[in-house]
Design a protein around this motif. Sequence first.
Motif, PDB file in Angstrom:
ATOM      1  N   ASP A  59       9.733   5.729   5.979  1.00 42.26           N
ATOM      2  CA  ASP A  59      10.856   6.472   5.627  1.00 42.26           C
ATOM      3  C   ASP A  59      11.441   5.847   4.284  1.00 42.26           C
ATOM      4  O   ASP A  59      11.770   6.629   3.104  1.00 42.26           O
ATOM      5  CB  ASP A  59      11.828   6.729   6.370  1.00 42.26           C
ATOM      6  CG  ASP A  59      11.613   7.788   7.533  1.00 42.26           C
ATOM      7  OD1 ASP A  59      10.478   8.327   7.432  1.00 42.26           O
ATOM      8  OD2 ASP A  59      12.186   7.693   8.656  1.00 42.26           O
ATOM      9  N   ASN A  60      11.474   4.482   4.313  1.00 42.07           N
ATOM     10  CA  ASN A  60      11.928   3.994   2.985  1.00 42.07           C
ATOM     11  C   ASN A  60      10.762   3.960   1.990  1.00 42.07           C
ATOM     12  O   ASN A  60      11.321   4.327   0.735  1.00 42.07           O
ATOM     13  CB  ASN A  60      12.099   2.265   3.067  1.00 42.07           C
ATOM     14  CG  ASN A  60      13.306   2.194   4.515  1.00 42.07           C
ATOM     15  OD1 ASN A  60      14.291   2.997   4.298  1.00 42.07           O
ATOM     16  ND2 ASN A  60      13.217   1.186   5.440  1.00 42.07           N
ATOM     17  N   TYR A  61       9.686   3.681   2.016  1.00 43.00           N
ATOM     18  CA  TYR A  61       8.617   3.864   0.958  1.00 43.00           C
ATOM     19  C   TYR A  61       8.908   5.493   0.671  1.00 43.00           C
ATOM     20  O   TYR A  61       8.381   5.715  -0.546  1.00 43.00           O
ATOM     21  CB  TYR A  61       7.524   3.326   1.481  1.00 43.00           C
ATOM     22  CG  TYR A  61       7.343   1.756   1.409  1.00 43.00           C
ATOM     23  CD1 TYR A  61       7.246   1.162   0.083  1.00 43.00           C
ATOM     24  CD2 TYR A  61       7.477   1.013   2.598  1.00 43.00           C
ATOM     25  CE1 TYR A  61       7.159  -0.098   0.099  1.00 43.00           C
ATOM     26  CE2 TYR A  61       7.392  -0.292   2.398  1.00 43.00           C
ATOM     27  CZ  TYR A  61       7.233  -1.006   1.294  1.00 43.00           C
ATOM     28  OH  TYR A  61       7.351  -2.199   1.280  1.00 43.00           O
ATOM     29  N   ARG A  62       8.870   6.435   1.305  1.00 43.71           N
ATOM     30  CA  ARG A  62       8.812   7.445   1.040  1.00 43.71           C
ATOM     31  C   ARG A  62       9.811   8.187   0.018  1.00 43.71           C
ATOM     32  O   ARG A  62       9.627   8.982  -0.804  1.00 43.71           O
ATOM     33  CB  ARG A  62       8.922   8.598   2.454  1.00 43.71           C
ATOM     34  CG  ARG A  62       8.673  10.056   1.969  1.00 43.71           C
ATOM     35  CD  ARG A  62       8.748  10.750   3.206  1.00 43.71           C
ATOM     36  NE  ARG A  62       7.660  10.780   4.263  1.00 43.71           N
ATOM     37  CZ  ARG A  62       7.811  10.268   5.380  1.00 43.71           C
ATOM     38  NH1 ARG A  62       8.944   9.718   5.878  1.00 43.71           N
ATOM     39  NH2 ARG A  62       6.518   9.909   6.060  1.00 43.71           N
ATOM     40  N   GLN A  63      10.890   7.324  -0.190  1.00 46.98           N
ATOM     41  CA  GLN A  63      11.855   7.581  -0.736  1.00 46.98           C
ATOM     42  C   GLN A  63      11.565   7.086  -2.460  1.00 46.98           C
ATOM     43  O   GLN A  63      12.133   7.455  -3.496  1.00 46.98           O
ATOM     44  CB  GLN A  63      13.345   7.018  -0.611  1.00 46.98           C
ATOM     45  CG  GLN A  63      14.156   7.292   0.524  1.00 46.98           C
ATOM     46  CD  GLN A  63      15.024   6.601   0.967  1.00 46.98           C
ATOM     47  OE1 GLN A  63      16.075   6.353   0.224  1.00 46.98           O
ATOM     48  NE2 GLN A  63      15.259   6.231   2.225  1.00 46.98           N
ATOM     49  N   ILE A  64      10.536   6.256  -2.593  1.00 45.22           N
ATOM     50  CA  ILE A  64      10.092   5.889  -3.873  1.00 45.22           C
ATOM     51  C   ILE A  64       8.602   6.352  -4.206  1.00 45.22           C
ATOM     52  O   ILE A  64       8.055   5.757  -4.931  1.00 45.22           O
ATOM     53  CB  ILE A  64      10.195   4.384  -4.074  1.00 45.22           C
ATOM     54  CG1 ILE A  64       9.214   3.581  -2.967  1.00 45.22           C
ATOM     55  CG2 ILE A  64      11.431   3.847  -3.756  1.00 45.22           C
ATOM     56  CD1 ILE A  64       9.101   1.918  -3.352  1.00 45.22           C
ATOM     57  N   GLY A  65       8.646   7.479  -3.648  1.00 45.99           N
ATOM     58  CA  GLY A  65       7.000   7.965  -3.895  1.00 45.99           C
ATOM     59  C   GLY A  65       5.874   7.930  -3.017  1.00 45.99           C
ATOM     60  O   GLY A  65       4.833   8.147  -3.412  1.00 45.99           O
ATOM     61  N   GLY A  66       6.324   7.468  -1.948  1.00 45.46           N
ATOM     62  CA  GLY A  66       5.249   7.120  -0.648  1.00 45.46           C
ATOM     63  C   GLY A  66       4.439   5.803  -0.633  1.00 45.46           C
ATOM     64  O   GLY A  66       3.443   5.808  -0.251  1.00 45.46           O
ATOM     65  N   GLY A  67       4.804   5.003  -1.778  1.00 50.27           N
ATOM     66  CA  GLY A  67       4.076   3.570  -1.394  1.00 50.27           C
ATOM     67  C   GLY A  67       4.782   2.698  -2.589  1.00 50.27           C
ATOM     68  O   GLY A  67       5.545   3.175  -3.490  1.00 50.27           O
ATOM     69  N   SER A  68       4.371   1.482  -2.377  1.00 49.14           N
ATOM     70  CA  SER A  68       4.702   0.310  -3.477  1.00 49.14           C
ATOM     71  C   SER A  68       3.965   0.346  -4.667  1.00 49.14           C
ATOM     72  O   SER A  68       2.736   0.543  -4.765  1.00 49.14           O
ATOM     73  CB  SER A  68       4.547  -1.181  -2.658  1.00 49.14           C
ATOM     74  OG  SER A  68       4.850  -2.162  -3.765  1.00 49.14           O
ATOM     75  N   PRO A  69       4.691   0.284  -5.720  1.00 51.05           N
ATOM     76  CA  PRO A  69       3.882   0.214  -7.097  1.00 51.05           C
ATOM     77  C   PRO A  69       3.504  -1.227  -7.428  1.00 51.05           C
ATOM     78  O   PRO A  69       2.866  -1.348  -8.511  1.00 51.05           O
ATOM     79  CB  PRO A  69       5.091   0.650  -7.898  1.00 51.05           C
ATOM     80  CG  PRO A  69       6.271   0.227  -7.681  1.00 51.05           C
ATOM     81  CD  PRO A  69       6.219   0.251  -5.969  1.00 51.05           C
ATOM     82  N   LEU A  70       3.522  -2.204  -6.581  1.00 52.31           N
ATOM     83  CA  LEU A  70       3.349  -3.407  -7.092  1.00 52.31           C
ATOM     84  C   LEU A  70       2.001  -3.979  -7.334  1.00 52.31           C
ATOM     85  O   LEU A  70       1.641  -4.385  -8.386  1.00 52.31           O
ATOM     86  CB  LEU A  70       3.834  -4.325  -5.922  1.00 52.31           C
ATOM     87  CG  LEU A  70       4.053  -5.951  -6.156  1.00 52.31           C
ATOM     88  CD1 LEU A  70       5.023  -6.055  -7.259  1.00 52.31           C
ATOM     89  CD2 LEU A  70       4.588  -6.589  -4.877  1.00 52.31           C
ATOM     90  N   ARG A  71       0.930  -3.142  -6.451  1.00 49.65           N
ATOM     91  CA  ARG A  71      -0.206  -3.603  -7.036  1.00 49.65           C
ATOM     92  C   ARG A  71      -0.767  -2.965  -8.325  1.00 49.65           C
ATOM     93  O   ARG A  71      -1.372  -3.669  -9.222  1.00 49.65           O
ATOM     94  CB  ARG A  71      -1.180  -3.146  -5.921  1.00 49.65           C
ATOM     95  CG  ARG A  71      -2.922  -3.226  -6.465  1.00 49.65           C
ATOM     96  CD  ARG A  71      -3.728  -2.756  -5.333  1.00 49.65           C
ATOM     97  NE  ARG A  71      -4.968  -2.957  -5.734  1.00 49.65           N
ATOM     98  CZ  ARG A  71      -5.960  -2.967  -5.137  1.00 49.65           C
ATOM     99  NH1 ARG A  71      -5.965  -2.635  -3.502  1.00 49.65           N
ATOM    100  NH2 ARG A  71      -7.291  -3.218  -5.280  1.00 49.65           N
ATOM    101  N   ARG A  72      -0.292  -1.795  -8.634  1.00 51.19           N
ATOM    102  CA  ARG A  72      -0.489  -1.200  -9.854  1.00 51.19           C
ATOM    103  C   ARG A  72       0.108  -1.903 -11.077  1.00 51.19           C
ATOM    104  O   ARG A  72      -0.636  -2.297 -12.150  1.00 51.19           O
ATOM    105  CB  ARG A  72       0.094   0.221  -9.727  1.00 51.19           C
ATOM    106  CG  ARG A  72      -0.234   0.921 -11.153  1.00 51.19           C
ATOM    107  CD  ARG A  72       0.513   2.450 -11.132  1.00 51.19           C
ATOM    108  NE  ARG A  72       1.695   2.488 -10.524  1.00 51.19           N
ATOM    109  CZ  ARG A  72       2.940   2.254 -10.957  1.00 51.19           C
ATOM    110  NH1 ARG A  72       2.921   1.911 -12.451  1.00 51.19           N
ATOM    111  NH2 ARG A  72       3.912   2.569 -10.504  1.00 51.19           N
ATOM    112  N   ILE A  73       1.345  -2.220 -10.896  1.00 49.85           N
ATOM    113  CA  ILE A  73       2.100  -3.154 -11.849  1.00 49.85           C
ATOM    114  C   ILE A  73       1.361  -4.648 -12.113  1.00 49.85           C
ATOM    115  O   ILE A  73       1.068  -5.011 -13.286  1.00 49.85           O
ATOM    116  CB  ILE A  73       3.402  -3.204 -11.552  1.00 49.85           C
ATOM    117  CG1 ILE A  73       4.075  -1.639 -11.814  1.00 49.85           C
ATOM    118  CG2 ILE A  73       4.177  -4.201 -12.671  1.00 49.85           C
ATOM    119  CD1 ILE A  73       5.489  -1.671 -11.394  1.00 49.85           C
ATOM    120  N   THR A  74       1.166  -5.231 -11.057  1.00 53.67           N
ATOM    121  CA  THR A  74       0.447  -6.500 -11.157  1.00 53.67           C
ATOM    122  C   THR A  74      -1.030  -6.527 -11.755  1.00 53.67           C
ATOM    123  O   THR A  74      -1.482  -7.331 -12.531  1.00 53.67           O
ATOM    124  CB  THR A  74       0.372  -7.139  -9.590  1.00 53.67           C
ATOM    125  OG1 THR A  74       1.490  -7.031  -9.299  1.00 53.67           O
ATOM    126  CG2 THR A  74      -0.200  -8.548  -9.892  1.00 53.67           C
TER     127      THR A  74
END
Length: 387
Positions: A59-74
Amino acid sequence: MGRVGVLLLNLGGPEQLKDVRPFLYNLFADPEILRLPFAWMQKPFAGFISTLRARTSRDNYRQIGGGSPLRRITEAQAHALQDDLQAKGCDAQVYIGMRYWHPFTEEAVARIKRDGIEELVILPLYPQFSISTSGSSIRLLEKIWSEDPELQKIKYTVISSWHDRPGYVQVMADFLRQELDQFANPEQTTVFFSAHGVPLSYVTESGDPYQQEIEASTQLIMEALERPNPHILAYQSRVGPMEWLRPYTTNVIAHLGQQGVKDLVVVPISFISEHIETLQEIDMEYRHLALESGIENFRRMPAVNIHPDFINTLSEMVLEYLDKPSLRFSQVFRPQKKIKLYPQERWEWGMTTTAERWNGRFAMVGFIALLVELISGYGPLHLAGLL
């Protein structure tokens, strides 16, 4: 100089909602994060607790679009760094190794071996060192190295901390200045540095330099800002009933509102990439708390991500460390005593602010449940009666 590689280290995060439970499993299967009295309990309990936490965490990750952007940014940071190094005459290959999700540190090391890297710079993407972030990744690498004679042929060096690096300090000050200029009264706006928290025992019992480095970074950034703004430092993401570094971000925001502060800019001092703690915890939860507390104008300084000045700072560090005497794994700071570590992100526990105080109790109940089921074979209904 032989074939040069750069290994960027980071935490990792679930990229899709379906990744949340296995990500949590990897986290809790780490005995440094959740130490159990018997090693054979680690994986069963990791499966239990990750299943228990998965729904709330999704639910928490859903609030920011469904996943962490960390890999994409890294990955974007790695590509930008590689391009910048090549433009400066260093034909280096840049790799990324995540601690708890793909691409795992082990995957990055396999590629480094495959590519025949002869000289390696290991660069954690945490400006301030902590035993639970940079330290955890470096301890894992040390173990991998000790078990592989081929890796031991690689000349490597570790950049363990760069909290006072002039380029990093300056880009943070520049970003902060740009945010302040969005307010009607820039020099009267309160600057609120929010750092990731760690348990107090890390500092008091194990000598973790994290708090000292956070405070030093804060002071250096304010000096580089060259403005008389009032500023304050606090720590976010507290988990469970134990004592963490104070003051707590939530308490300070509420207090500032009560004191009549109307303009507030938050600086995520320990984060150089956007992820759930900036996008959800600060942008949503803390913003709501600030407005509810009477703060009228709330802004958050963006993470530096792939800003050219930041990438230039990373590439200058790499080139400098290639010419320095090597810093070995054994020379990096180690805890002075064996202590239990906790997840770097409170969202990995799947907790909300109002539920944080129950974390320790739920974990204990879950632990007892697992023990009873494993030892006696009782099912959930029997267990409910026992408890």
